[in-house]
Design an enzyme around this catalytic site. Structure first.
Site, PDB file in Angstrom:
ATOM      1  N   HIS A  65      -7.942  -1.418   6.370  1.00 15.49           N
ATOM      2  CA  HIS A  65      -8.343  -2.489   7.302  1.00 15.49           C
ATOM      3  C   HIS A  65      -8.766  -3.509   6.277  1.00 15.49           C
ATOM      4  O   HIS A  65      -9.784  -3.331   5.556  1.00 15.49           O
ATOM      5  CB  HIS A  65      -9.249  -2.421   8.319  1.00 15.49           C
ATOM      6  CG  HIS A  65      -9.275  -3.628   9.222  1.00 15.49           C
ATOM      7  ND1 HIS A  65      -8.327  -4.188  10.106  1.00 15.49           N
ATOM      8  CD2 HIS A  65     -10.052  -4.513   9.186  1.00 15.49           C
ATOM      9  CE1 HIS A  65      -8.949  -5.208  10.263  1.00 15.49           C
ATOM     10  NE2 HIS A  65      -9.825  -5.481  10.083  1.00 15.49           N
ATOM     11  N   ILE A 111      -1.730   2.815  18.083  1.00 10.44           N
ATOM     12  CA  ILE A 111      -1.319   4.359  18.102  1.00 10.44           C
ATOM     13  C   ILE A 111      -1.733   4.874  19.392  1.00 10.44           C
ATOM     14  O   ILE A 111      -2.612   4.740  19.709  1.00 10.44           O
ATOM     15  CB  ILE A 111      -2.009   5.034  16.975  1.00 10.44           C
ATOM     16  CG1 ILE A 111      -1.440   4.644  15.511  1.00 10.44           C
ATOM     17  CG2 ILE A 111      -1.655   6.492  17.053  1.00 10.44           C
ATOM     18  CD1 ILE A 111       0.170   4.865  15.262  1.00 10.44           C
ATOM     19  N   ASN A 126      -6.285   4.704   8.623  1.00 10.45           N
ATOM     20  CA  ASN A 126      -5.886   3.495   8.493  1.00 10.45           C
ATOM     21  C   ASN A 126      -6.833   2.634   7.308  1.00 10.45           C
ATOM     22  O   ASN A 126      -7.779   3.005   7.000  1.00 10.45           O
ATOM     23  CB  ASN A 126      -5.983   2.517   9.908  1.00 10.45           C
ATOM     24  CG  ASN A 126      -5.537   1.284   9.825  1.00 10.45           C
ATOM     25  OD1 ASN A 126      -4.482   1.134   9.329  1.00 10.45           O
ATOM     26  ND2 ASN A 126      -6.311   0.455  10.521  1.00 10.45           N
ATOM     27  N   ASN A 156       0.726  -1.255   0.012  1.00 11.33           N
ATOM     28  CA  ASN A 156      -0.149  -0.048   0.077  1.00 11.33           C
ATOM     29  C   ASN A 156       0.752   1.209  -0.188  1.00 11.33           C
ATOM     30  O   ASN A 156       0.486   2.214  -0.574  1.00 11.33           O
ATOM     31  CB  ASN A 156      -1.003  -0.169   1.260  1.00 11.33           C
ATOM     32  CG  ASN A 156      -2.191  -0.812   1.030  1.00 11.33           C
ATOM     33  OD1 ASN A 156      -3.044  -0.406   0.341  1.00 11.33           O
ATOM     34  ND2 ASN A 156      -2.240  -2.059   1.731  1.00 11.33           N
TER      35      ASN A 156
HETATM   36  C1  GRF Z   1      -3.094  -4.653   4.011  1.00 17.32           C
HETATM   37  O1  GRF Z   1      -3.876  -5.643   3.986  1.00 17.32           O
HETATM   38  C2  GRF Z   1      -3.817  -3.831   5.232  1.00 17.32           C
HETATM   39  O2  GRF Z   1      -5.477  -3.688   4.884  1.00 17.32           O
HETATM   40  C3  GRF Z   1      -3.571  -4.248   6.382  1.00 17.32           C
HETATM   41  O3  GRF Z   1      -2.247  -4.862   6.434  1.00 17.32           O
HETATM   42  C4  GRF Z   1      -1.881  -4.920   5.036  1.00 17.32           C
HETATM   43  C5  GRF Z   1      -0.585  -4.439   4.756  1.00 17.32           C
HETATM   44  O4  GRF Z   1      -0.219  -4.736   3.517  1.00 17.32           O
HETATM   45  N1  GRF Z   1      -3.699  -3.091   7.633  1.00 17.32           N
HETATM   46  P1  GRF Z   1       0.987  -4.059   2.928  1.00 17.32           P
HETATM   47  O5  GRF Z   1       1.999  -3.633   3.800  1.00 17.32           O
HETATM   48  O6  GRF Z   1       0.243  -2.765   2.575  1.00 17.32           O
HETATM   49  O7  GRF Z   1       1.317  -4.839   1.784  1.00 17.32           O
END
Ligand code: GRF
Length: 187
Positions: free
Chosen positions: A107, A91, A105, A16
């Site tokens: 999720h 946090i 965030n 991400n």
């Molecule tokens: C994502 O699936 C997010 O929803 C969760 O942790 C994962 C992180 O994946 N909170 P990345 O590190 O961005 O590949």
């Protein structure tokens, strides 16, 4: 447009993060990624910080003064917005207070369902029909703050943990940038 100086917090693979870095290169995207903080020295996502030449810091949350360290650096880099992207630590209240409604965030479930860890295995066990992701504000409770945007898909018989993760993350790469655009639309 003045882009918001943003810090991304990561603990793991950072896909991400990578997606947000690439999106933020667009002049019309509302944030600029000015700092990356990780609690995991080995986080694979650090690779993207290096590749795209973005300052990054490892802040050991086992150290007594780690919160001051985080706050000090957020100030130093003039950070006004924070995105958690796979950050595995809670946090602190003081950070939430200082950045009220400025921390978001992502999720991997349709909140309020399946807060916490192991979302995919719990969804399968529960024979859920729908899966997806939620971008939400961060408040005192885990995976609890107001939702900004959700994206869903229907689970099919062939899905397993691996495919659910793939399908969810594909949506996350759309949802996170869209949520950020939505937040700053009227600013
Ligand atoms: C994502 O699936 C997010 O929803 C969760 O942790 C994962 C992180 O994946 N909170 P990345 O590190 O961005 O590949």
């Amino acid at each position: 447009m003045v882009k918001k100086k943003t810090c991304i917090f990561i603990s793991g693979s950072g896909t991400n993060l990578k997606n947000l870095i690439l999106r933020s290169r667009d002049n019309t995207f509302p944030i600029n990624i000015s700092l990356i903080i990780t609690d995991n020295r080995e986080a694979y996502g650090i690779k993207y910080a290096k590749k795209y030449k973005i300052p990054f810091l490892f802040i050991n949350t086992k150290q007594r003064n780690f919160e001051n360290d985080i706050l000090f650096n957020l100030k130093k880099y003039e950070i006004s917005f924070i995105c958690l992207a796979g950050y595995m630590k809670i946090i602190s209240n003081s950070l939430i207070q200082k950045y009220k409604n400025k921390i978001i965030n992502i999720h991997p479930s349709l909140l309020p369902k399946f807060k916490g860890l192991n979302t995919y295995s719990r969804m399968l066990r529960n024979k859920e029909v729908k899966a997806g992701c939620t971008v939400h504000y961060v408040d005192k409770k885990l995976d609890n703050g107001n939702s900004i945007l959700k994206k869903m898909f229907f689970i099919n018989e062939k899905d397993n943990e691996k495919t659910l993760k793939q399908r969810t993350q594909k949506l996350e790469y759309q949802a996170y940038p869209e949520a950020i655009i939505k937040i700053f639309k009227n600013n």
